[in-house]
Design a protein around this motif. Sequence first.
Motif, PDB file in Angstrom:
ATOM      1  N   VAL A  49       0.857  -1.187   0.000  1.00 34.61           N
ATOM      2  CA  VAL A  49       0.000   0.000   0.000  1.00 34.61           C
ATOM      3  C   VAL A  49       0.889   1.232   0.000  1.00 34.61           C
ATOM      4  CG1 VAL A  49      -1.769   1.295   1.244  1.00 34.61           C
ATOM      5  CG2 VAL A  49      -1.842  -1.212   1.221  1.00 34.61           C
ATOM      6  N   ASP A  50       0.808   2.020  -1.062  1.00 38.58           N
ATOM      7  CA  ASP A  50       1.544   3.284  -1.150  1.00 38.58           C
ATOM      8  C   ASP A  50       0.704   4.401  -0.544  1.00 38.58           C
ATOM      9  OD1 ASP A  50       4.051   2.685  -2.406  1.00 38.58           O
ATOM     10  OD2 ASP A  50       2.955   2.274  -4.251  1.00 38.58           O
ATOM     11  N   LEU A  51       1.365   5.276   0.230  1.00 37.17           N
ATOM     12  CA  LEU A  51       0.705   6.444   0.819  1.00 37.17           C
ATOM     13  C   LEU A  51       1.316   7.686   0.182  1.00 37.17           C
ATOM     14  CD1 LEU A  51       0.800   5.259   4.540  1.00 37.17           C
ATOM     15  CD2 LEU A  51      -1.070   4.996   2.904  1.00 37.17           C
ATOM     16  N   PRO A  52       0.775   8.120  -0.949  1.00 30.98           N
ATOM     17  CA  PRO A  52       1.440   9.176  -1.725  1.00 30.98           C
ATOM     18  C   PRO A  52       1.370  10.566  -1.110  1.00 30.98           C
ATOM     19  CG  PRO A  52      -0.655   8.609  -2.727  1.00 30.98           C
ATOM     20  CD  PRO A  52      -0.447   7.636  -1.610  1.00 30.98           C
ATOM     21  N   ASP A  53       0.378  10.835  -0.246  1.00 34.98           N
ATOM     22  CA  ASP A  53       0.215  12.189   0.286  1.00 34.98           C
ATOM     23  C   ASP A  53      -0.329  12.126   1.700  1.00 34.98           C
ATOM     24  OD1 ASP A  53      -2.549  11.627  -0.074  1.00 34.98           O
ATOM     25  OD2 ASP A  53      -2.423  12.354  -2.143  1.00 34.98           O
ATOM     26  N   ASP A  54      -0.465  13.326   2.305  1.00 36.97           N
ATOM     27  CA  ASP A  54      -0.937  13.408   3.686  1.00 36.97           C
ATOM     28  C   ASP A  54      -2.375  12.922   3.815  1.00 36.97           C
ATOM     29  OD1 ASP A  54       1.488  14.408   4.532  1.00 36.97           O
ATOM     30  OD2 ASP A  54       0.892  16.510   4.316  1.00 36.97           O
ATOM     31  N   ALA A  55      -3.172  13.087   2.763  1.00 39.30           N
ATOM     32  CA  ALA A  55      -4.562  12.628   2.819  1.00 39.30           C
ATOM     33  C   ALA A  55      -4.618  11.109   2.961  1.00 39.30           C
ATOM     34  CB  ALA A  55      -5.310  13.074   1.567  1.00 39.30           C
ATOM     35  N   ALA A  56      -3.778  10.404   2.218  1.00 34.82           N
ATOM     36  CA  ALA A  56      -3.751   8.945   2.313  1.00 34.82           C
ATOM     37  C   ALA A  56      -3.272   8.498   3.692  1.00 34.82           C
ATOM     38  CB  ALA A  56      -2.840   8.373   1.228  1.00 34.82           C
ATOM     39  N   VAL A  57      -2.294   9.225   4.253  1.00 33.12           N
ATOM     40  CA  VAL A  57      -1.821   8.910   5.601  1.00 33.12           C
ATOM     41  C   VAL A  57      -2.944   9.113   6.607  1.00 33.12           C
ATOM     42  CG1 VAL A  57      -0.220   9.568   7.436  1.00 33.12           C
ATOM     43  CG2 VAL A  57       0.577   9.433   5.063  1.00 33.12           C
ATOM     44  N   GLY A  58      -3.684  10.214   6.456  1.00 30.74           N
ATOM     45  CA  GLY A  58      -4.778  10.512   7.372  1.00 30.74           C
ATOM     46  C   GLY A  58      -5.878   9.475   7.322  1.00 30.74           C
ATOM     47  N   VAL A  59      -6.196   8.990   6.103  1.00 31.52           N
ATOM     48  CA  VAL A  59      -7.227   7.968   5.962  1.00 31.52           C
ATOM     49  C   VAL A  59      -6.826   6.700   6.707  1.00 31.52           C
ATOM     50  CG1 VAL A  59      -8.342   6.422   4.307  1.00 31.52           C
ATOM     51  CG2 VAL A  59      -8.154   8.854   3.800  1.00 31.52           C
ATOM     52  N   LEU A  60      -5.567   6.280   6.552  1.00 32.34           N
ATOM     53  CA  LEU A  60      -5.117   5.062   7.223  1.00 32.34           C
ATOM     54  C   LEU A  60      -5.106   5.244   8.732  1.00 32.34           C
ATOM     55  CD1 LEU A  60      -3.983   2.205   7.247  1.00 32.34           C
ATOM     56  CD2 LEU A  60      -1.711   3.170   6.830  1.00 32.34           C
ATOM     57  N   GLN A  61      -4.597   6.382   9.202  1.00 31.65           N
ATOM     58  CA  GLN A  61      -4.512   6.597  10.638  1.00 31.65           C
ATOM     59  C   GLN A  61      -5.878   6.758  11.285  1.00 31.65           C
ATOM     60  OE1 GLN A  61      -1.714   9.919  10.780  1.00 31.65           O
ATOM     61  NE2 GLN A  61      -0.053   8.514  11.355  1.00 31.65           N
ATOM     62  N   SER A  62      -6.902   7.037  10.495  1.00 36.51           N
ATOM     63  CA  SER A  62      -8.257   7.159  11.037  1.00 36.51           C
ATOM     64  C   SER A  62      -8.890   5.795  11.299  1.00 36.51           C
ATOM     65  CB  SER A  62      -9.146   7.964  10.079  1.00 36.51           C
ATOM     66  OG  SER A  62      -9.403   7.222   8.889  1.00 36.51           O
ATOM     67  N   LYS A  63      -8.284   4.736  10.778  1.00 39.10           N
ATOM     68  CA  LYS A  63      -8.816   3.390  10.973  1.00 39.10           C
ATOM     69  C   LYS A  63      -8.516   2.919  12.393  1.00 39.10           C
ATOM     70  CE  LYS A  63      -9.837   3.300   6.558  1.00 39.10           C
ATOM     71  NZ  LYS A  63     -11.243   3.457   6.100  1.00 39.10           N
TER      72      LYS A  63
END
Length: 254
Positions: free
Chosen positions: A75-89
């Motif tokens: 799973v690639d996390l290209p930007d801060d939005a993708a990081v935020g989505v994962l950390q919200s889980k």
Amino acid sequence: MVEGALPLQAGDVCNAEAHIASVTNGDAGKIVKVKGHVYRAGKPVIEVVSAFLYRGRFTDYENTFETTEEPDYLVDLPDDAAVGVLQSKEWFEWDDESVPLQAGTALIFRVQSQVTFKDKTSYRDVSVSGDVFVRDQLKRFVKVGSVDFQQDDCQGNPVVAYVQRHGIPQGRLVALANDGYALTTEGSTIFNSPLTNEPYSKISGDFNPIHINPYFSCYASLPGTITHGLWSSAATRKYVENVVAQGHPERVLA
């Protein structure tokens, strides 16, 4: 053969373990899948997965379950939005808070799912656990996080849905774009099964009545006795050794 394991040799001392991986109800009947390993010096050498079909219509979903070792997902996390989505889980936990997860990181998810069924399309409960890794400069796996999810009355598997939606499965076989190629134009690739399986039963020691007793196979709603799977495997391997390995059977490892 387990990846990286050497073939068994004369003199090896082995032990085997097996467990039921799943019991599911399908349109054709109840399917029981068994998974086992052969160990040498405490390390797995051979993995065996077998599935057995019990014909009929079954509605006892309270007795069904499934354990699945999902493939690794990158799973690639290209930007801060993708990081935020994962950390919200809620099911995702980052190990070292002093070193925050950064955009541009590629994570490898290695998880196992365990579900019990409520009916044909929904789950009674879902449990997913596993680890999250990154690769270091030497391509080694370094654990950086973990996955822990449990929920009752679940319509799906949100963890697997996430990694399937955002990740790429690793290590799966990919079909060739041209459907493969012909190894030879000589000889026949059609094998005729024997008229009776009794001689092979005597040699193999497998006297399962489904192979030799027409009355038993009829009771199992089959058109006739079933040729041993190992007979078919041996016939196929003979062809592979003669054609692909050009008569050198030692070239065929698995």
